[in-house]
Write a protein that holds these residues in place. Structure first.
Motif, PDB file in Angstrom:
ATOM      1  N   PRO A   1       0.987  -2.856  10.999  1.00 47.90           N
ATOM      2  CA  PRO A   1       0.435  -1.511  11.003  1.00 47.90           C
ATOM      3  C   PRO A   1       0.194  -1.006   9.592  1.00 47.90           C
ATOM      4  N   LEU A   2      -0.615   0.055   9.509  1.00 49.68           N
ATOM      5  CA  LEU A   2      -0.957   0.627   8.220  1.00 49.68           C
ATOM      6  C   LEU A   2       0.268   1.253   7.574  1.00 49.68           C
ATOM      7  N   GLY A   3       0.346   1.145   6.284  1.00 49.34           N
ATOM      8  CA  GLY A   3       1.471   1.701   5.547  1.00 49.34           C
ATOM      9  C   GLY A   3       1.166   1.721   4.064  1.00 49.34           C
ATOM     10  N   ILE A   4       2.197   1.866   3.281  1.00 47.86           N
ATOM     11  CA  ILE A   4       2.026   1.913   1.832  1.00 47.86           C
ATOM     12  C   ILE A   4       1.561   0.562   1.293  1.00 47.86           C
ATOM     13  N   HIS A   5       1.920  -0.517   1.992  1.00 43.41           N
ATOM     14  CA  HIS A   5       1.465  -1.834   1.547  1.00 43.41           C
ATOM     15  C   HIS A   5      -0.048  -1.968   1.689  1.00 43.41           C
ATOM     16  N   SER A   6      -0.658  -1.210   2.604  1.00 46.06           N
ATOM     17  CA  SER A   6      -2.107  -1.240   2.756  1.00 46.06           C
ATOM     18  C   SER A   6      -2.796  -0.680   1.518  1.00 46.06           C
ATOM     19  N   LEU A   7      -2.232   0.392   0.969  1.00 43.62           N
ATOM     20  CA  LEU A   7      -2.789   0.946  -0.271  1.00 43.62           C
ATOM     21  C   LEU A   7      -2.598  -0.011  -1.444  1.00 43.62           C
ATOM     22  N   ALA A   8      -1.473  -0.699  -1.460  1.00 41.48           N
ATOM     23  CA  ALA A   8      -1.231  -1.671  -2.527  1.00 41.48           C
ATOM     24  C   ALA A   8      -2.220  -2.828  -2.438  1.00 41.48           C
ATOM     25  N   ILE A   9      -2.488  -3.296  -1.225  1.00 41.21           N
ATOM     26  CA  ILE A   9      -3.461  -4.373  -1.043  1.00 41.21           C
ATOM     27  C   ILE A   9      -4.840  -3.913  -1.499  1.00 41.21           C
ATOM     28  N   LEU A  10      -5.233  -2.697  -1.124  1.00 42.68           N
ATOM     29  CA  LEU A  10      -6.532  -2.166  -1.510  1.00 42.68           C
ATOM     30  C   LEU A  10      -6.637  -2.031  -3.024  1.00 42.68           C
ATOM     31  N   ALA A  11      -5.602  -1.511  -3.662  1.00 37.60           N
ATOM     32  CA  ALA A  11      -5.622  -1.341  -5.118  1.00 37.60           C
ATOM     33  C   ALA A  11      -5.697  -2.691  -5.831  1.00 37.60           C
ATOM     34  N   CYS A  12      -4.936  -3.676  -5.355  1.00 37.01           N
ATOM     35  CA  CYS A  12      -4.954  -4.998  -5.993  1.00 37.01           C
ATOM     36  C   CYS A  12      -6.315  -5.673  -5.837  1.00 37.01           C
ATOM     37  N   CYS A  13      -6.900  -5.576  -4.659  1.00 32.94           N
ATOM     38  CA  CYS A  13      -8.207  -6.205  -4.447  1.00 32.94           C
ATOM     39  C   CYS A  13      -9.297  -5.518  -5.261  1.00 32.94           C
ATOM     40  N   LEU A  14      -9.237  -4.194  -5.365  1.00 27.35           N
ATOM     41  CA  LEU A  14     -10.230  -3.489  -6.175  1.00 27.35           C
ATOM     42  C   LEU A  14     -10.072  -3.811  -7.658  1.00 27.35           C
ATOM     43  N   SER A  15      -8.840  -3.866  -8.138  1.00 23.41           N
ATOM     44  CA  SER A  15      -8.644  -4.208  -9.549  1.00 23.41           C
ATOM     45  C   SER A  15      -9.079  -5.641  -9.825  1.00 23.41           C
ATOM     46  N   ALA A  16      -8.841  -6.539  -8.878  1.00 22.68           N
ATOM     47  CA  ALA A  16      -9.300  -7.918  -9.056  1.00 22.68           C
ATOM     48  C   ALA A  16     -10.825  -7.992  -9.051  1.00 22.68           C
ATOM     49  N   SER A  17     -11.478  -7.192  -8.220  1.00 22.96           N
ATOM     50  CA  SER A  17     -12.943  -7.223  -8.195  1.00 22.96           C
ATOM     51  C   SER A  17     -13.525  -6.647  -9.483  1.00 22.96           C
ATOM     52  N   PHE A  18     -12.896  -5.607 -10.052  1.00 20.94           N
ATOM     53  CA  PHE A  18     -13.361  -5.101 -11.339  1.00 20.94           C
ATOM     54  C   PHE A  18     -13.128  -6.124 -12.450  1.00 20.94           C
ATOM     55  N   ALA A  19     -12.027  -6.855 -12.378  1.00 20.00           N
ATOM     56  CA  ALA A  19     -11.772  -7.904 -13.368  1.00 20.00           C
ATOM     57  C   ALA A  19     -12.812  -9.014 -13.263  1.00 20.00           C
ATOM     58  N   VAL A  20     -13.166  -9.389 -12.061  1.00 17.18           N
ATOM     59  CA  VAL A  20     -14.202 -10.419 -11.866  1.00 17.18           C
ATOM     60  C   VAL A  20     -15.533  -9.923 -12.416  1.00 17.18           C
ATOM     61  N   TYR A  21     -15.864  -8.669 -12.163  1.00 15.33           N
ATOM     62  CA  TYR A  21     -17.111  -8.098 -12.689  1.00 15.33           C
ATOM     63  C   TYR A  21     -17.109  -8.099 -14.214  1.00 15.33           C
ATOM     64  N   TYR A  22     -15.986  -7.746 -14.824  1.00 16.75           N
ATOM     65  CA  TYR A  22     -15.877  -7.747 -16.285  1.00 16.75           C
ATOM     66  C   TYR A  22     -16.050  -9.160 -16.847  1.00 16.75           C
ATOM     67  N   ILE A  23     -15.440 -10.138 -16.200  1.00 20.69           N
ATOM     68  CA  ILE A  23     -15.566 -11.525 -16.659  1.00 20.69           C
ATOM     69  C   ILE A  23     -17.009 -12.000 -16.536  1.00 20.69           C
ATOM     70  N   ILE A  24     -17.674 -11.623 -15.454  1.00 15.61           N
ATOM     71  CA  ILE A  24     -19.077 -12.000 -15.275  1.00 15.61           C
ATOM     72  C   ILE A  24     -19.945 -11.360 -16.358  1.00 15.61           C
ATOM     73  N   LEU A  25     -19.683 -10.101 -16.696  1.00 14.73           N
ATOM     74  CA  LEU A  25     -20.435  -9.446 -17.751  1.00 14.73           C
ATOM     75  C   LEU A  25     -20.216 -10.129 -19.100  1.00 14.73           C
ATOM     76  N   LEU A  26     -18.983 -10.540 -19.372  1.00 12.53           N
ATOM     77  CA  LEU A  26     -18.723 -11.244 -20.632  1.00 12.53           C
ATOM     78  C   LEU A  26     -19.475 -12.555 -20.700  1.00 12.53           C
ATOM     79  N   LYS A  27     -19.539 -13.276 -19.584  1.00 13.60           N
ATOM     80  CA  LYS A  27     -20.269 -14.545 -19.576  1.00 13.60           C
ATOM     81  C   LYS A  27     -21.770 -14.338 -19.650  1.00 13.60           C
ATOM     82  N   MET A  28     -22.265 -13.210 -19.127  1.00  9.03           N
ATOM     83  CA  MET A  28     -23.700 -12.926 -19.215  1.00  9.03           C
ATOM     84  C   MET A  28     -24.118 -12.594 -20.633  1.00  9.03           C
ATOM     85  N   LYS A  29     -23.239 -11.981 -21.430  1.00  9.73           N
ATOM     86  CA  LYS A  29     -23.563 -11.613 -22.804  1.00  9.73           C
ATOM     87  C   LYS A  29     -23.586 -12.815 -23.732  1.00  9.73           C
ATOM     88  N   LYS A  30     -22.867 -13.864 -23.386  1.00  4.89           N
ATOM     89  CA  LYS A  30     -22.817 -15.041 -24.258  1.00  4.89           C
ATOM     90  C   LYS A  30     -24.038 -15.882 -24.163  1.00  4.89           C
TER      91      LYS A  30
END
Length: 140
Positions: free
Chosen positions: A111-140
């Motif tokens: 069921p939904l709980g505080i761990h659901s927010l933690a999962i959402l926050a971790c996945c969003l931060s990982a997706s922003f990190a992936v986007y940042y890495i892609i931008l760095l590789k595009m600039k090179k």
């Protein structure tokens, strides 16, 4: 011989037993309707802001060109970023993929709980990190 019916019973009885009853929907219908309305309004306002920015940029460029300024001066005043639409599409694709992954993981850990927010926050931060890495590789 007695082991087979016992194993059969031990395996299939938990599949049909429902001690808790029907829990019903996990999210209240009113809350879902409010969240859906907010998301639709955010998408609509984002579209209107983008459309108005593009329209106003076009008007500025046409007025500057009608005033007789050379195209070199206009291009230095209003530089066109050709990669902005590509990076914006890439950003939204990566962020929405992260949200989709988060929703999938949350579904499997109901069921939904505080761990659901933690999962959402971790996945969003990982997706922003992936986007940042892609931008760095595009600039090179």
């Amino acid at each position: 011989m007695k082991k087979i019916p016992f194993l059969f019973t031990a395996f299939f009885v938990p599949l049909v037993a429902c001690a808790q009853g029907n829990p019903g929907p996990y999210i209240d219908k009113d809350i879902f309707n409010i969240c859906a309305a907010i998301v639709v309004m955010a998408l609509l306002l984002g579209f209107l802001l983008t459309f108005s920015r593009l329209f106003l940029d076009y008007r500025i460029k046409t007025r500057l060109s009608d005033s007789g300024l050379p195209t070199e001066v206009i291009s230095t005043l209003l530089p066109e970023d050709k990669n902005s639409s590509k990076t914006a599409a890439l950003k939204w694709a990566v962020i929405l993929a992260g949200i989709g992954l988060a929703c999938t993981l949350i579904y499997f850990t109901l069921p939904l709980g505080i761990h659901s927010l933690a999962i959402l926050a971790c996945c969003l931060s990982a997706s922003f990190a992936v986007y940042y890495i892609i931008l760095l590789k595009m600039k090179k």
